[in-house]
Write a protein that holds these residues in place. Structure first.
Motif, short mmCIF file in Angstrom:
data_model
loop_
_atom_site.label_atom_id
_atom_site.label_comp_id
_atom_site.label_asym_id
_atom_site.label_seq_id
_atom_site.Cartn_x
_atom_site.Cartn_y
_atom_site.Cartn_z
N ALA A 165 -34.73 -22.05 29.82
CA ALA A 165 -34.63 -23.40 29.26
C ALA A 165 -33.18 -23.66 28.87
N ILE A 166 -32.70 -24.85 29.19
CA ILE A 166 -31.33 -25.23 28.82
C ILE A 166 -31.32 -26.30 27.74
N ALA A 167 -32.51 -26.69 27.27
CA ALA A 167 -32.65 -27.62 26.15
C ALA A 167 -33.49 -26.94 25.09
N ALA A 168 -33.14 -27.14 23.82
CA ALA A 168 -33.84 -26.48 22.72
C ALA A 168 -35.33 -26.79 22.72
N ASP A 169 -35.70 -27.99 23.15
CA ASP A 169 -37.12 -28.36 23.17
C ASP A 169 -37.81 -27.94 24.48
N GLN A 170 -37.12 -27.21 25.32
CA GLN A 170 -37.60 -26.71 26.61
C GLN A 170 -38.00 -27.82 27.57
N SER A 171 -37.40 -28.97 27.42
CA SER A 171 -37.68 -30.07 28.35
C SER A 171 -36.84 -29.96 29.62
N ARG A 172 -35.71 -29.26 29.54
CA ARG A 172 -34.82 -29.06 30.71
C ARG A 172 -34.67 -27.57 30.95
N TRP A 173 -34.72 -27.19 32.22
CA TRP A 173 -34.63 -25.79 32.62
C TRP A 173 -33.60 -25.66 33.74
N ALA A 174 -33.17 -24.43 33.97
CA ALA A 174 -32.29 -24.14 35.11
C ALA A 174 -32.79 -22.88 35.80
N ILE A 175 -32.46 -22.79 37.06
CA ILE A 175 -32.82 -21.62 37.85
C ILE A 175 -31.59 -21.22 38.66
N TRP A 176 -31.29 -19.92 38.66
CA TRP A 176 -30.12 -19.40 39.37
C TRP A 176 -30.59 -18.34 40.35
N GLY A 177 -30.01 -18.33 41.52
CA GLY A 177 -30.34 -17.32 42.51
C GLY A 177 -29.99 -17.83 43.89
N ASN A 178 -30.35 -17.18 44.81
CA ASN A 178 -30.82 -15.83 44.90
C ASN A 178 -29.61 -14.91 44.76
N PHE A 179 -29.62 -14.03 43.77
CA PHE A 179 -28.49 -13.15 43.51
C PHE A 179 -28.27 -12.14 44.63
N LEU A 180 -29.21 -12.00 45.55
CA LEU A 180 -29.06 -11.07 46.67
C LEU A 180 -28.67 -11.79 47.95
N ASP A 181 -28.42 -13.09 47.85
CA ASP A 181 -28.06 -13.88 49.02
C ASP A 181 -27.01 -14.90 48.59
N VAL A 182 -27.30 -16.17 48.73
CA VAL A 182 -26.38 -17.22 48.33
C VAL A 182 -26.74 -17.63 46.90
N LEU A 183 -25.78 -17.50 45.99
CA LEU A 183 -26.02 -17.82 44.59
C LEU A 183 -25.73 -19.29 44.32
N GLU A 184 -26.73 -19.96 43.76
CA GLU A 184 -26.52 -21.32 43.29
C GLU A 184 -27.43 -21.55 42.10
N GLY A 185 -27.11 -22.55 41.31
CA GLY A 185 -27.92 -22.91 40.16
C GLY A 185 -28.32 -24.36 40.22
N ARG A 186 -29.54 -24.61 39.80
CA ARG A 186 -30.04 -25.98 39.78
C ARG A 186 -30.84 -26.21 38.51
N GLU A 187 -30.91 -27.46 38.10
CA GLU A 187 -31.66 -27.83 36.91
C GLU A 187 -32.91 -28.60 37.28
N PHE A 188 -33.92 -28.51 36.42
CA PHE A 188 -35.14 -29.27 36.62
C PHE A 188 -35.74 -29.62 35.26
N THR A 189 -36.62 -30.60 35.27
CA THR A 189 -37.28 -31.06 34.07
C THR A 189 -38.68 -30.45 33.98
N TYR A 190 -39.03 -29.94 32.81
CA TYR A 190 -40.36 -29.40 32.59
C TYR A 190 -41.35 -30.55 32.74
N PRO A 191 -42.45 -30.34 33.45
CA PRO A 191 -43.38 -31.45 33.68
C PRO A 191 -44.10 -31.90 32.41
N SER A 192 -44.40 -33.18 32.36
CA SER A 192 -45.13 -33.70 31.19
C SER A 192 -46.21 -34.65 31.67
#
Length: 192
Positions: A165-192
């Motif tokens: 989670a990248i927001a204290a209320d866990q409304s925004r998240w990020a995912i990083w990977g693949n650390f064994l291939d091409v590394l990139e990071g992206r953000e997404f919103t927790y569903p509501s």
């Protein structure tokens, strides 16, 4: 992947991670407002561990769907051998499966010195897991996390991802990977 393992994966009951997370969010709000202990509020009891693992697998699979813009990932929670869940998705009418091992960098309150590097170092014990996806839940404040600083030793797994989670209320998240291939990071919103 071995045919017997594929057949076993095909028999599992898969869920839409978005639906699970929406249901859990309603419950989380009620529990957060209660006088329950830290362990209960954070699903840290032995009895609540399967629910925590299901939630983490759902957040990861939902994040993969949102961040890749590709196929919809479904998830089955099952503890077998070296994995906690199995993801499935379809590409060109072909059903794919990936066993997922969920790891966690625990909250500061549980262990203030736990680190991503420590968790990654522990992955070297997997010596026969070439089809295993490891997803590390960074279960603490993500501010200041720099994926490029992570040192990954040679691992015998299929993929390594980190999410948190990248927001204290866990409304925004990020995912990083693949650390064994091409590394990139992206953000997404927790569903509501």
């Amino acid at each position: 992947m071995a045919n017997d393992r594929t057949r076993a994966f095909a028999k599992l009951k898969y869920r839409d991670p978005r639906a699970v997370l929406v249901d859990l969010r309603r419950l989380e709000a009620t529990v957060a407002a209660s006088d329950a202990s830290f362990a209960v509020k954070n699903l840290r009891t032995r009895e609540l561990r399967p629910l925590r693992e299901l939630r983490e697998a759902c957040v990861f699979c939902y994040g993969m769907t949102e961040c890749t813009g590709g196929p919809k990932f479904l998830v089955a929670h099952t503890e077998e051998q070296d994995y906690d869940a199995v993801a499935t998705w379809n590409v060109d009418d072909c059903q794919n499966f990936a066993p997922i091992q969920i790891k966690e960098v625990v909250p500061h309150k549980v262990n203030p010195v736990a680190s991503v590097q420590e968790v990654i170092a522990g992955l070297q014990k997997y010596v026969n897991s070439e089809d295993l996806t490891v997803a590390i839940h960074l279960n603490r404040t993500v501010r200041g996390f720099n994926a490029a600083e992570i040192v990954v030793p040679p691992l015998k797994v299929a993929a390594l991802w980190i999410f948190g989670a990248i927001a204290a209320d866990q409304s925004r998240w990020a995912i990083w990977g693949n650390f064994l291939d091409v590394l990139e990071g992206r953000e997404f919103t927790y569903p509501s």
